[in-house]
Design a protein around this motif. Sequence first.
Motif, short mmCIF file in Angstrom:
data_model
loop_
_atom_site.label_atom_id
_atom_site.label_comp_id
_atom_site.label_asym_id
_atom_site.label_seq_id
_atom_site.Cartn_x
_atom_site.Cartn_y
_atom_site.Cartn_z
N VAL A 26 0.70 -1.34 0.11
CA VAL A 26 -0.10 0.02 0.02
C VAL A 26 1.00 1.17 0.16
CG1 VAL A 26 -1.80 1.30 1.35
CG2 VAL A 26 -1.97 -1.13 1.16
N THR A 27 1.85 1.26 1.00
CA THR A 27 2.72 2.60 0.88
C THR A 27 3.50 2.68 -0.36
OG1 THR A 27 4.35 1.28 2.44
CG2 THR A 27 2.63 2.56 3.59
N PHE A 28 3.94 1.58 -0.91
CA PHE A 28 4.98 1.60 -1.92
C PHE A 28 4.16 2.35 -3.08
CE2 PHE A 28 7.55 -0.02 -5.16
CZ PHE A 28 9.10 0.42 -4.82
N PHE A 29 2.97 1.93 -3.50
CA PHE A 29 2.36 2.15 -4.46
C PHE A 29 1.72 3.67 -4.43
CE2 PHE A 29 1.92 -2.23 -6.16
CZ PHE A 29 1.68 -2.10 -7.31
N ILE A 155 7.28 -5.32 -8.62
CA ILE A 155 6.07 -5.10 -9.19
C ILE A 155 5.69 -3.83 -9.10
CG2 ILE A 155 3.54 -5.52 -9.05
CD1 ILE A 155 4.35 -8.63 -8.28
N GLY A 156 5.80 -3.35 -7.80
CA GLY A 156 5.68 -1.66 -7.55
C GLY A 156 6.32 -0.81 -8.29
N ALA A 157 7.70 -1.14 -8.44
CA ALA A 157 8.66 -0.45 -9.21
C ALA A 157 8.40 -0.26 -10.57
CB ALA A 157 10.25 -0.73 -9.03
N ILE A 158 7.67 -1.40 -11.36
CA ILE A 158 7.27 -1.27 -12.78
C ILE A 158 5.78 -0.53 -12.64
CG2 ILE A 158 6.59 -2.58 -14.67
CD1 ILE A 158 8.51 -4.86 -13.60
N ALA A 265 14.16 -3.38 -13.35
CA ALA A 265 13.20 -4.01 -12.34
C ALA A 265 12.50 -5.27 -13.00
CB ALA A 265 11.95 -2.87 -12.32
N VAL A 266 12.28 -5.02 -14.39
CA VAL A 266 11.85 -6.17 -15.17
C VAL A 266 12.78 -7.70 -15.05
CG1 VAL A 266 11.25 -7.21 -17.35
CG2 VAL A 266 10.78 -4.90 -16.80
N GLY A 267 13.94 -7.55 -15.01
CA GLY A 267 14.73 -8.50 -14.85
C GLY A 267 14.82 -9.00 -13.09
N SER A 268 14.83 -8.25 -12.28
CA SER A 268 14.43 -8.52 -11.08
C SER A 268 13.09 -9.38 -10.89
CB SER A 268 14.38 -7.56 -10.18
OG SER A 268 15.61 -7.07 -10.21
N LEU A 269 12.15 -8.77 -11.61
CA LEU A 269 10.79 -9.28 -11.40
C LEU A 269 10.60 -10.80 -11.96
CD1 LEU A 269 7.76 -9.24 -10.84
CD2 LEU A 269 7.31 -8.23 -13.26
N VAL A 270 11.34 -10.98 -13.07
CA VAL A 270 11.40 -12.34 -13.70
C VAL A 270 12.29 -13.33 -12.78
CG1 VAL A 270 12.45 -13.74 -15.57
CG2 VAL A 270 11.45 -11.68 -15.99
N LEU A 271 13.28 -12.94 -12.15
CA LEU A 271 13.93 -13.75 -11.12
C LEU A 271 13.24 -14.00 -10.02
CD1 LEU A 271 16.43 -15.28 -10.38
CD2 LEU A 271 17.27 -13.28 -8.86
N GLY A 272 12.26 -12.95 -9.61
CA GLY A 272 11.23 -13.22 -8.25
C GLY A 272 10.29 -14.29 -8.59
N MET A 273 9.81 -14.20 -9.90
CA MET A 273 8.72 -14.96 -10.31
C MET A 273 9.23 -16.55 -10.38
SD MET A 273 6.00 -13.23 -10.28
CE MET A 273 5.15 -14.35 -11.26
#
Length: 431
Positions: A26-29, A155-158, A265-273
């Motif tokens: 919530v706070t991030f978005f 996700i928030g950063a994207i 952030a996309v690269g980090s998201l892929v690794l996170g998923m």
Amino acid sequence: MSSLLPDLSPWRSSRDFRLLFFQGAVTFFTSFMAMIALPLQIKHLTDSPLAVGAMGAVELVPLVVFGLYGGALADAIDRRRMIMLSEAGLGVLALILLVNSLLPNPLLGPLYVVAAGVSALAGLQRPALDSMMARIVPHEQMTAAAALNALRYQIGAIAGPALAGLVVAYAGYPAAYGITLAGFVLSVILCTRLAPAPPSSDAERPSLRGIAEGARYAWSRPVLLGTYAVDLAAMFFAFPNTIFPFLADELDAVWALGLMYSAGAVGSLVLGMTSGWTSRVRRHGLFVVCGAAVWGAAIAATGWFTDIRVVLVCLAVAGAGDMLSGLGRATIWNQTIPEELRGRLAGIEVLSYSVGPQLGQVRAGTVAGWTGTRSAFWSGGLMCVAAVAALTVALPKLVTYDADTDEDALRRRAEKDQAAKETEPLPTPTS
């Protein structure tokens, strides 16, 4: 496929982890509304790049000073209360921005005051948040918890900046600040539902001596020292975000500037998923050094290639490497640092994630001015890889760290097991 999907065990086992996950989301978005609107409003009022850039100057010192003090404070008072009060303070600052934006002629001064205040409160809050994880998540689920928190962040950063940009463009500054205020109100409500997190019975009052004690502990532990040193080296030598616009000009791809900022952030998201496998790894020091080396090599490759599509892929790979290194750091910190020092060590972490990127941007801009933009990328990336290699040789215990054999990790696990036994309800006597 199931072995690649994120490990949700912290989500299932800890109610407080779920609450902090939602609170952070919530706070991030909603904070992105102010993060986007604030520099844009300064630009609107002054039409000066220097005035916008001055935000960084007013933010850095409060972040460092209050980050160190916040670390000592997190070891001395209830961490839930500290998080809740800092969220309330951030809400007050959002209210100031809202009121100022509704004036017929908004003032410039309050924008800088709020920027410094946000930085100070973030410095106070970050150690309390970081040190809460080790208390509310089982020892063996630390990597999974770090992956889930990083996934939320990416996700928030994207999505956050895109949503914030639309709100500012179509609804204006008051709407953006109003959404930010509402987000902090909801965050405070969620924080009230967290279980208390009081300090240990023998906790000392915050002091310079206490901060120095935390620094001495970190210095005496080669594994911890290695995590800080690798992160500082990676950020100092290979954090070139400030010169992305110049690289976009050289590649004749100004249209891709936004993609360059979000590719990591996309690269980090892929690794996170696909982070399920990370929960089964015990050698987290390898995460730290290998991830940092991948980050540096990918940043170097960004400066070598001229095809914008390849450049974006390189930046995405760099983001994945950075996240892998971050997972290792967070896991080692949460598995080895004693409860009574956790806040102070988290305060030292604030120095790593704030000072490193700031100095890295200065280095990148200076080298780009001397030798050219692309050489600033590849030279910094290569120096990052070389620095990580040198630190690996100088601090071999970081690479050989094993969660199942490290003395500090075993001691911390025993402490958590003992604490869990002491809080178990007594059996009900039968008649």
